[in-house]
Design a protein around this motif. Structure first.
Motif, PDB file in Angstrom:
ATOM      1  N   PHE A 618       0.842  -1.183   0.000  1.00  0.00           N
ATOM      2  CA  PHE A 618       0.000   0.000   0.000  1.00  0.00           C
ATOM      3  C   PHE A 618       0.883   1.241   0.000  1.00  0.00           C
ATOM      4  N   PRO A 619       0.424   2.326  -0.576  1.00  0.00           N
ATOM      5  CA  PRO A 619      -0.876   2.509  -1.237  1.00  0.00           C
ATOM      6  C   PRO A 619      -0.919   1.817  -2.602  1.00  0.00           C
ATOM      7  N   THR A 669      -9.189  -6.239   2.640  1.00  0.00           N
ATOM      8  CA  THR A 669      -8.450  -4.984   2.802  1.00  0.00           C
ATOM      9  C   THR A 669      -8.402  -4.195   1.499  1.00  0.00           C
ATOM     10  N   ASN A 674     -12.681   0.287  -1.210  1.00  0.00           N
ATOM     11  CA  ASN A 674     -12.161   0.863  -2.462  1.00  0.00           C
ATOM     12  C   ASN A 674     -13.224   0.814  -3.545  1.00  0.00           C
ATOM     13  N   HIS A 722      -1.087  -5.984   7.244  1.00  0.00           N
ATOM     14  CA  HIS A 722      -1.825  -4.837   6.694  1.00  0.00           C
ATOM     15  C   HIS A 722      -2.992  -4.450   7.596  1.00  0.00           C
ATOM     16  N   GLN A 725      -4.339  -0.782   7.259  1.00  0.00           N
ATOM     17  CA  GLN A 725      -5.137  -0.575   6.040  1.00  0.00           C
ATOM     18  C   GLN A 725      -6.505  -1.268   6.161  1.00  0.00           C
ATOM     19  N   GLU A 728      -8.710   0.960   8.205  1.00  0.00           N
ATOM     20  CA  GLU A 728      -9.118   2.107   7.375  1.00  0.00           C
ATOM     21  C   GLU A 728     -10.229   1.709   6.401  1.00  0.00           C
TER      22      GLU A 728
END
Length: 740
Positions: A618-619, A669, A674, A722, A725, A728
């Motif tokens: 990531f990103p 994730t 997304n 991760h 992330q 998030e």
């Protein structure tokens, strides 16, 4: 040497003299075979004339001796031919268990003669005194034997032993043509290992006769009265597998099929083998999952799939007359085989159902034992089906094309199973579409076919080409040449829309891996998803009925008996469905597939189109010319469904593979927060449910309940690299849900 000595020398040196006990006997036999000579005249006194006559006498003596040798040779040849004729007759009797000799058994030698034979009375009368079989009349004799309606009525004793011999009576008196000829084939093969070399060619001819006559029987079954020849062929194969000695049966049937294929003027091979398929189909539809006989029939079907010509005819035979009718696929031979399950044959009808009877009066242990028994049979059943489909795919290009065409058309014709209305109108549903059992088994078999590439970091996974799902208006010729057999996928909603400027760059042809993965996910979408929904609803209904029944019992309501019966019926359906959907090997295969699909979609989300997996970092880079716009949403829906199902009904499976859980966390994730990679907000919200399902749970348990094992899940979550992330993404999806 004197005349006498010369004669003795000639006879003793002749190899045929070995036939006699001594040279004297041979000389006596030779003397008896030649005509009497007139008495010799006294010799003349003239010495010259005497010398001449002496020479003539020697010459005559030599001629006479040569005649004697020739006579012995002719006699030996006559005896040799007679002996050979006798041996051939006995061998034919042993192989075909038929005879023209109805003489007193005590007058026959016992060596080399079978205990029972069928006496061909009419043929013996026609031959006018000939009481032996030879290679000139055996074909006619065998034909006469096959036409006899009751050969057992013509059995005779061949030896003086009159003891009861049921096996000899059964073998010789066999009424059915195909088993009889197979028995002759076996006996002919046995003769080949026993008879002397000079009889070897006769035994081979007898063996070939059994094959050619079996071919004739299959080509002209109508002349064999009261016999179902095609049923006999199927029963012969079935008996071979039941007796665990299929090699000879397979060899015999293989030679008969080769003979049928060599000349198809009277009947085509298809016309001969399709009636066998019809009988097979009629029988297998009534067999039960836990019935051992089913697995012998599957062995026969596996044999069919191994034979190139039979497999091709089978694939042609199962193609439906109306490809748009989803139920037609279940009614084909392959569909009947795929429709066997512990699920109710007729939904809602528990009468006649053989599983989980009287559940309220059965202990938890008894229910668990029965479920384990079902799982054991399901494992065997799915393995057999896997072998059959794998064999069909490997047999020939034409057979593979026909099978994949059948599958592709079947999935398209049954897409309505996934519609919301289908669950609301069961009466119409069951008239239009294939059953839950059919799709559950088809999915289980396809899952097994996927296992070679179902490893999260398998390089084979990256050969998957998603553009397959975007193809439309493909001609039949293109489908064959480019390996495109799924239909209607272009109508499915994909993870993200196709960008306006992006052109579909389809492949010249697609791999079997691509088709296999798509077929499997499509099948799970149409099958497993619906059963999962049913189980959730049944669980809720059971709870409601149980509470109502307990309340009725407490208050003395007369409805309590009726409620108990309703509870019992619903519990039978629930336990049967649970047993069908939780077979351990199938769940493990599905876990492998979903974890591998998760890994594949993560690689595609990073734009990886190479041959090796790249690490997730990531990103994430912005998408450019992405393949995600070709991935149907049901890929992600299946994954979510499966892990939520495991949490509800098979929680222990989540502990079996830490690596699989890691791939799922990566997928959640990347996609859950997304919108650029997964547009549908409901699907992203479902991933939050998946996250909750795979997390280790430590809820308070009822007294006495065992604490679930969550060690692997704890380890994966605690060491997940991760995690920031993931947190998030979780916040993002909940914010999106609020705004949506």
């Amino acid at each position: 040497m004197t005349d006498q000595g010369n004669n003795n020398h000639n006879i003793s040196c002749n190899p045929f003299a070995a036939l006699f006990s001594s040279v004297a006997d041979a000389k006596q036999f030779a003397s008896s075979q030649k005509p009497q000579q007139p008495s010799a005249q006294p010799p003349l006194e003239d010495s010259g004339e005497s010398q001449s006559e002496s020479e003539n006498s020697v010459s005559d003596s030599v001629d006479e001796n040569d005649d004697s040798v020739a006579e012995i040779s002719r006699s030996f040849r006559s005896r040799q031919e007679l002996c050979e004729q006798l041996n051939v007759n006995h061998m034919i009797q042993r192989i075909f268990l038929i005879t023209l000799d109805n003489s007193d058994p005590s007058l026959r030698g016992g060596n080399g003669i079978p205990p029972r034979c069928v006496y061909l009375e009419e043929m013996a009368a026609d031959l006018d005194g000939q009481d032996w079989l030879d290679m000139d009349n055996i074909e006619q004799a065998l034909f006469n034997r096959l036409l006899q309606l009751e050969p057992g009525n013509h059995l005779i004793y061949m030896t003086s032993c009159s003891a009861v011999n049921l096996s000899a009576d059964r073998d010789a008196g066999e009424k059915c043509a195909i088993p009889y000829l197979f028995g002759c084939y076996q006996r002919a093969k046995e003769e080949l290992t026993k008879v002397p070399e000079k009889l070897h060619s006769f035994a081979v001819r007898c063996k070939n006769l059994t094959v050619s006559n079996a071919r004739t029987v299959l080509l002209t079954p109508e002349i064999y009265i009261n016999q179902n020849i095609y049923e006999q062929l199927l029963d012969l194969l079935l008996e071979g597998f039941r007796a665990a000695r299929p090699e000879e049966v397979v060899e015999f049937v293989g030679e008969v099929i080769a003979a049928l294929l060599s000349d198809q003027e009277v009947r085509t091979f298809e016309e001969v083998i399709v009636p066998v398929f019809d009988i097979f189909q009629g029988r297998i539809k009534d067999l039960d999952l836990c019935q051992p006989l089913l697995y012998y029939y599957l062995d026969v079907l596996l044999y069919f799939s191994h034979h190139k010509d039979i497999a091709k005819v089978l694939m042609e035979h199962i193609q439906p007359k109306d490809p748009a009718n989803g139920l037609q696929y279940q009614k084909s031979l392959l569909g009947m085989v795929l429709n066997i399950s512990c699920l109710l044959r007729t939904p809602g009808v528990v009468e006649g159902h053989g599983y989980f009877l009287n559940p309220s009066r059965s202990s938890a242990q008894e229910t668990k034992v029965q479920e384990a028994n079902i799982h054991q049979f399901m494992g065997q059943y799915h393995e057999k089906l896997h072998q059959i489909l794998k064999s069909l795919l490997q047999r020939s290009g034409e057979t593979r094309h026909l099978l994949l065409t059948w599958m592709g058309s079947c999935l398209q014709a049954n897409t309505g199973r996934a519609k919301i209305w289908a669950n609301q109108m069961p009466e119409i549903f069951f008239q239009m579409y294939a059953s839950d059992a059919f799709f559950l088994n088809l999915g289980a078999v396809l899952l097994k076919l996927c296992q070679p590439f179902c490893k999260p970091r398998s390089p084979k996974l990256l050969t998957f080409n998603p553009t397959y799902c975007a193809l439309k208006d493909v001609s039949e010729e293109e489908r064959r040449n480019r390996n495109i057999h799924a239909k209607g996928l272009e109508k499915e909603t994909c993870l993200i829309p196709l960008p306006p400027q992006q052109q579909v760059e389809s492949a010249q042809s697609y791999s079997l891996l691509t088709e296999n993965l798509i077929f499997t996910q499509f099948t799970l979408h149409l099958g497993f998803h619906r059963l999962h929904e049913q189980m959730v609803k049944m669980n809720q209904s059971l709870h409601r009925v149980q509470v109502t029944w307990q309340e009725a019992q407490r208050t003395g309501n007369p409805m309590s008996e009726q409620l108990l019966e309703q509870f019992e019926r619903l519990m039978i359906v629930y336990l049967s469905t649970k047993a069908a959907t939780t077979e351990p090997a199938m769940l493990q295969c599905c876990l492998n597939l979903q974890a591998s699909t998760a890994a594949l979609l993560v690689q595609l989300s990073m734009g990886n189109q190479g041959s090796e997996h790249v690490a997730l970092n990531f990103p994430l880079a912005s998408l450019h010319n992405t393949m995600l716009c070709y991935i149907p949403e049901f890929f992600a829906e299946n994954m979510g469904d499966f892990f939520i199902f495991l949490r509800r009904f098979a929680d222990d499976v989540l502990e079996t593979s830490a690596e699989s859980l890691e791939q799922i966390l990566n997928f959640i994730t990347v996609f859950m927060g997304n919108v650029e990679r997964m547009k549908n907000p409901h699907l992203r919200a479902k991933l939050a449910e998946v996250l909750e399902a795979v997390m280790p749970h430590m809820e308070p348990l009822a007294p006495g309940a065992a604490q679930p094992i969550v060690f692997q899940r704890e380890r994966v979550f605690c060491s997940y690299v991760h995690a920031p992330q993931l947190a998030e993404a979780l916040i993002t999806v909940f914010v999106d849900i609020e705004f949506t």
